[in-house]
Design an enzyme around this catalytic site. Structure first.
Site, PDB file in Angstrom:
ATOM      1  N   ARG A   1       0.872  -1.189   0.000  1.00  0.00           N
ATOM      2  CA  ARG A   1       0.000   0.000   0.000  1.00  0.00           C
ATOM      3  C   ARG A   1       0.897   1.222   0.000  1.00  0.00           C
ATOM      4  NH1 ARG A   1      -2.830   0.634   5.074  1.00  0.00           N
ATOM      5  NH2 ARG A   1      -1.428   2.390   5.292  1.00  0.00           N
TER       6      ARG A   1
ATOM      7  N   GLU B   1       4.592   7.177   2.573  1.00  0.00           N
ATOM      8  CA  GLU B   1       5.432   5.987   2.770  1.00  0.00           C
ATOM      9  C   GLU B   1       4.929   4.859   1.902  1.00  0.00           C
ATOM     10  OE1 GLU B   1       5.229   3.595   6.232  1.00  0.00           O
ATOM     11  OE2 GLU B   1       3.108   3.934   6.550  1.00  0.00           O
TER      12      GLU B   1
ATOM     13  N   ASN C   1       4.236   0.783   2.123  1.00  0.00           N
ATOM     14  CA  ASN C   1       4.110  -0.323   3.075  1.00  0.00           C
ATOM     15  C   ASN C   1       4.304  -1.662   2.377  1.00  0.00           C
ATOM     16  OD1 ASN C   1       2.964   1.152   5.580  1.00  0.00           O
ATOM     17  ND2 ASN C   1       1.679   1.872   3.905  1.00  0.00           N
TER      18      ASN C   1
ATOM     19  N   SER D   1      -2.936  -2.789   5.746  1.00  0.00           N
ATOM     20  CA  SER D   1      -4.271  -3.118   6.240  1.00  0.00           C
ATOM     21  C   SER D   1      -5.346  -2.202   5.678  1.00  0.00           C
ATOM     22  CB  SER D   1      -4.268  -3.083   7.762  1.00  0.00           C
ATOM     23  OG  SER D   1      -3.843  -1.822   8.197  1.00  0.00           O
TER      24      SER D   1
ATOM     25  N   LYS E   1      11.992   2.823   5.838  1.00  0.00           N
ATOM     26  CA  LYS E   1      11.947   4.236   5.434  1.00  0.00           C
ATOM     27  C   LYS E   1      13.307   4.694   4.897  1.00  0.00           C
ATOM     28  CE  LYS E   1       7.828   5.147   7.959  1.00  0.00           C
ATOM     29  NZ  LYS E   1       7.338   3.918   8.570  1.00  0.00           N
TER      30      LYS E   1
ATOM     31  N   LYS F   1      11.869  10.162  11.047  1.00  0.00           N
ATOM     32  CA  LYS F   1      11.274   8.819  11.123  1.00  0.00           C
ATOM     33  C   LYS F   1      12.350   7.766  11.376  1.00  0.00           C
ATOM     34  CE  LYS F   1       7.630   9.897   7.787  1.00  0.00           C
ATOM     35  NZ  LYS F   1       6.839   9.380   6.650  1.00  0.00           N
TER      36      LYS F   1
ATOM     37  N   GLU G   1       7.077   0.694  11.834  1.00  0.00           N
ATOM     38  CA  GLU G   1       5.761   0.760  11.209  1.00  0.00           C
ATOM     39  C   GLU G   1       4.704   0.787  12.303  1.00  0.00           C
ATOM     40  OE1 GLU G   1       5.379   0.909   7.947  1.00  0.00           O
ATOM     41  OE2 GLU G   1       7.532   0.673   7.662  1.00  0.00           O
ATOM     42  N   GLY G   2       3.510   1.208  11.918  1.00  0.00           N
ATOM     43  CA  GLY G   2       2.377   1.032  12.817  1.00  0.00           C
ATOM     44  C   GLY G   2       1.985   2.260  13.593  1.00  0.00           C
TER      45      GLY G   2
ATOM     46  N   ARG H   1      -7.950   7.487   4.668  1.00  0.00           N
ATOM     47  CA  ARG H   1      -8.059   7.705   6.124  1.00  0.00           C
ATOM     48  C   ARG H   1      -8.077   9.205   6.352  1.00  0.00           C
ATOM     49  NH1 ARG H   1      -2.799   4.719   7.963  1.00  0.00           N
ATOM     50  NH2 ARG H   1      -2.204   5.637   5.973  1.00  0.00           N
TER      51      ARG H   1
HETATM   52  P1  ADP Z   1       3.977   4.610  10.006  1.00  0.00           P
HETATM   53  O1  ADP Z   1       4.847   3.592   9.362  1.00  0.00           O
HETATM   54  O2  ADP Z   1       4.080   4.640  11.472  1.00  0.00           O
HETATM   55  O3  ADP Z   1       2.567   4.533   9.476  1.00  0.00           O
HETATM   56  P2  ADP Z   1       4.209   7.057   8.422  1.00  0.00           P
HETATM   57  O4  ADP Z   1       5.412   7.411   7.655  1.00  0.00           O
HETATM   58  O5  ADP Z   1       3.043   6.591   7.611  1.00  0.00           O
HETATM   59  O6  ADP Z   1       4.599   6.004   9.548  1.00  0.00           O
HETATM   60  O7  ADP Z   1       3.775   8.315   9.285  1.00  0.00           O
HETATM   61  C1  ADP Z   1       2.631   8.284  10.123  1.00  0.00           C
HETATM   62  C2  ADP Z   1       1.710   9.452   9.794  1.00  0.00           C
HETATM   63  O8  ADP Z   1       2.411  10.683   9.958  1.00  0.00           O
HETATM   64  C3  ADP Z   1       1.196   9.473   8.359  1.00  0.00           C
HETATM   65  O9  ADP Z   1       0.036   8.682   8.216  1.00  0.00           O
HETATM   66  C4  ADP Z   1       0.937  10.957   8.137  1.00  0.00           C
HETATM   67  O10 ADP Z   1      -0.324  11.325   8.658  1.00  0.00           O
HETATM   68  C5  ADP Z   1       2.021  11.611   8.964  1.00  0.00           C
HETATM   69  N1  ADP Z   1       3.198  11.910   8.113  1.00  0.00           N
HETATM   70  C6  ADP Z   1       4.238  11.106   7.842  1.00  0.00           C
HETATM   71  N2  ADP Z   1       5.117  11.682   7.003  1.00  0.00           N
HETATM   72  C7  ADP Z   1       4.629  12.904   6.731  1.00  0.00           C
HETATM   73  C8  ADP Z   1       5.086  14.008   5.930  1.00  0.00           C
HETATM   74  N3  ADP Z   1       6.228  13.966   5.250  1.00  0.00           N
HETATM   75  N4  ADP Z   1       4.307  15.115   5.896  1.00  0.00           N
HETATM   76  C9  ADP Z   1       3.143  15.181   6.575  1.00  0.00           C
HETATM   77  N5  ADP Z   1       2.675  14.191   7.360  1.00  0.00           N
HETATM   78  C10 ADP Z   1       3.395  13.053   7.428  1.00  0.00           C
HETATM   79 MG    MG Z   2       1.796   4.951   7.625  1.00  0.00          MG
END
Ligand code: ADP
Ligand code: MG
Length: 529
Positions: A132, A153, A155, A160, A333, A411, A415-416, A504
């Site tokens: 995803r 990101e 996945n 899910s 990442k 980051k 994940e999660g 979402r």
């Molecule tokens: P995880 O693997 O924990 O899901 P993500 O990289 O998806 O990590 O980050 C979690 C959340 O943080 C994302 O769903 C988004 O809402 C926010 N986020 C992550 N990266 C960015 C970014 N570059 N700009 C704005 N919001 C972000």
């Molecule tokens: Mg995410």
């Protein structure tokens, strides 16, 4: 074409009476159609569940520019092949994630298991990726540039909400059919609600791997977390596998598997049959064709060394792992960041003789075939600036992160949800981060979603009491899968598929966006021009 839609005009105003009417229809529909969670206190094992609550939901779909939505879908065919090639490139993964493995315990565990298996010569099995790719809309405040699509990101494990996202799409179609949304917006028409099909995409991937394994009576193993409340999202896949493909599923936690799983000398994975003997036929063991992880993406899933040992055993088996250790590492990442460096994406998509022409005809016919510089440009256009905190080139990674912290997120390789460090928290975090940990962290520019966009969100199980108009941010996820590697070891993709998506939506005040962790609600796309 640039979008002329004005995001701050959305949503149309709903009176209290309209809001509560729609909320009542929405939550009833959700309960009737499996858009559900188990309630907070319940356990997913015995005793059997007796009640469920509706999942968190949005009562209106969220606007998304049509051209950017189409780009996101188009990109998925490229990403399926790209991540397959990354997972098969041992040298690349060793360089990128091998370095992280030295400083990050969780990555280290996974990487060392992968290394052990390679040292044993176990490299010729298939990989199944169910992917995803997540995006936000980018509309910086002080810019006249058109709104664009930016990747959050990619996945590669436990992607899910495919099934519940299908339910959320159906919900908004139903609300439109039932009420025409009171004629409140000319955008709210059937043509602007795109078809979804995420469940089908995920199920198709699992069924393709099962078929490649070649033992029809074998079971697909869903590895799940104890006490999982998001079980319906998983069960929908199970029901579809059984009803449409006649494939059986067994659900087990890592702890269940520690007592039930065993590997034959020829690496066949079997489980002690958990079914009561009168209904299980003659066999007291079942063979596993595919190991589908809906757990194992966070260190919390491995409380003892024996959990990592179990993961290694499952990975050693001939059952097709979704994902393999290599594919889980490819989803790091850090890989996402390294891909943005000059020439790296180009090497994977355009220049590698190792890969050119290695995809099977079936994969080529369902995917993009050979890649073009336009494909590369389209992918790159969805990336924001990223760098590693250990980058030594002046100004070094940390200095840059401090200078730009207000527009950054940091980051780690996790994940999660709940692991990132945002803008104002960055300076104090950096002052406490030991230099040895820097290679495990990337810095990423914050994407700036359209300002003033609103939505009406209903929290899980809350009925109408909490339906609230909020300033929101919507994140689009696009599903795809690839089956690759395998005994012929041609290195290419054997089959792939895509289609289906997730939206979402979260309150703007929250930096994070997970549905399961309570930050956001399930939503769907309203195409706008
Ligand atoms: P995880 O693997 O924990 O899901 P993500 O990289 O998806 O990590 O980050 C979690 C959340 O943080 C994302 O769903 C988004 O809402 C926010 N986020 C992550 N990266 C960015 C970014 N570059 N700009 C704005 N919001 C972000
Ligand atoms: Mg995410």
């Amino acid at each position: 074409m640039a979008s002329s839609f004005i995001f701050s005009d959305w949503p149309p105003h709903l009176t209290d009476a309209q809001q509560s009417y729609l909320t009542q229809l929405a939550t009833t529909y959700a309960l009737a159609h499996g858009l559900l969670y188990l309630p907070p206190s319940s356990s997913s094992s015995t005793p059997a569940p007796t009640s469920a609550i509706h999942a968190p939901l949005s009562i209106l779909p969220s606007p998304f520019p049509r051209n950017l939505f189409q780009n996101a879908l188009r990109l998925q065919k490229i990403y399926n092949v790209l991540y397959a090639r990354i997972a098969l490139d041992e040298e690349f993964l060793d360089t990128v994630m091998g370095e992280v493995a030295q400083v990050d315990e969780f990555t280290g565990q996974l990487w060392r298991s992968w290394k052990t298996l390679r040292d044993e010569g176990i490299t010729e099995d298939y990989h199944l990726g169910i992917f995803r790719s997540d995006y936000l809309l980018h509309a910086p405040k002080d810019s006249t540039a058109p709104i664009s699509l930016k990747q959050v990101e990619f996945n590669t494990i436990s992607s899910s909400f495919g099934a519940l996202s299908d339910c959320a799409s159906s919900l908004h179609n139903y609300l439109l059919e039932a009420t025409n949304y009171f004629g409140l917006s000319p955008y709210l028409t059937k043509d602007n609600l795109p078809p979804n099909g995420a469940t089908n995409t995920v199920v198709e991937g699992l069924a393709a791997a099962h078929k490649a394994y070649g033992v029809h009576d074998a079971y697909i193993l869903f590895v799940v977390q104890p006490g999982e409340r998001n079980v319906f999202d998983q069960r929908w896949l199970e029901y579809e596998l059984l009803e449409r493909h006649n494939i059986h599923v067994v659900r087990q936690t890592f702890d269940d598997l520690r007592t039930n799983a065993s590997l034959s000398p020829s690496r066949v994975l079997t489980l002690r049959n958990a079914l009561p003997s009168s209904t299980s036929g003659s066999s007291d063991t079942i063979e596993i064709s595919v190991v589908y992880y809906r757990a194992g993406y966070t260190p919390k899933d491995y409380p003892a060394p024996s959990h990592y040992a179990l993961r290694e055993t499952l990975s050693r088996s001939r059952a097709i792992n979704c994902p393999t250790l290599a594919l889980q590492l490819a989803g790091g990442k850090k890989v996402q960041q390294v891909l943005t460096k000059e020439g790296v994406l180009e090497r994977f998509l355009l220049q590698s003789p190792k890969y050119t022409g290695t995809e099977t005809a079936e994969a080529r016919s369902s995917g993009p075939g050979e890649f073009t510089p336009a494909d590369v440009a389209l992918i790159r256009s969805t990336w924001v600036d990223m760098w590693c905190l250990s980058d030594p080139d002046p100004p070094d990674g940390v200095t840059q992160a401090l200078a730009h912290h207000a527009s950054l997120v940091l980051k780690p390789q996790r994940e999660g949800g709940g692991n990132n460090i945002y803008h104002s928290s960055i300076p104090s975090f950096l002052s406490s981060l030991p230099a040895s940990a820097l290679p495990a962290w990337i810095a990423m520019r914050l994407i700036e979603p359209p300002q003033g966009l609103g939505g009406y969100l209903v929290r899980a199980g809350s009925g109408e009491s909490n339906a609230a108009r909020k300033d929101v941010v919507s994140e689009l996820g696009v599903f795809g899968w690839a089956l690759f590697g395998g005994p012929r070891k041609e290195g290419g993709v054997v089959r792939q598929g895509d289609g289906g998506w997730l939206v979402r939506t979260k309150g703007r005040e929250s930096d994070e966006g997970g549905v399961a962790v309570g930050f956001s609600v399930l939503d769907s796309v309203l195409l706008v021009d």
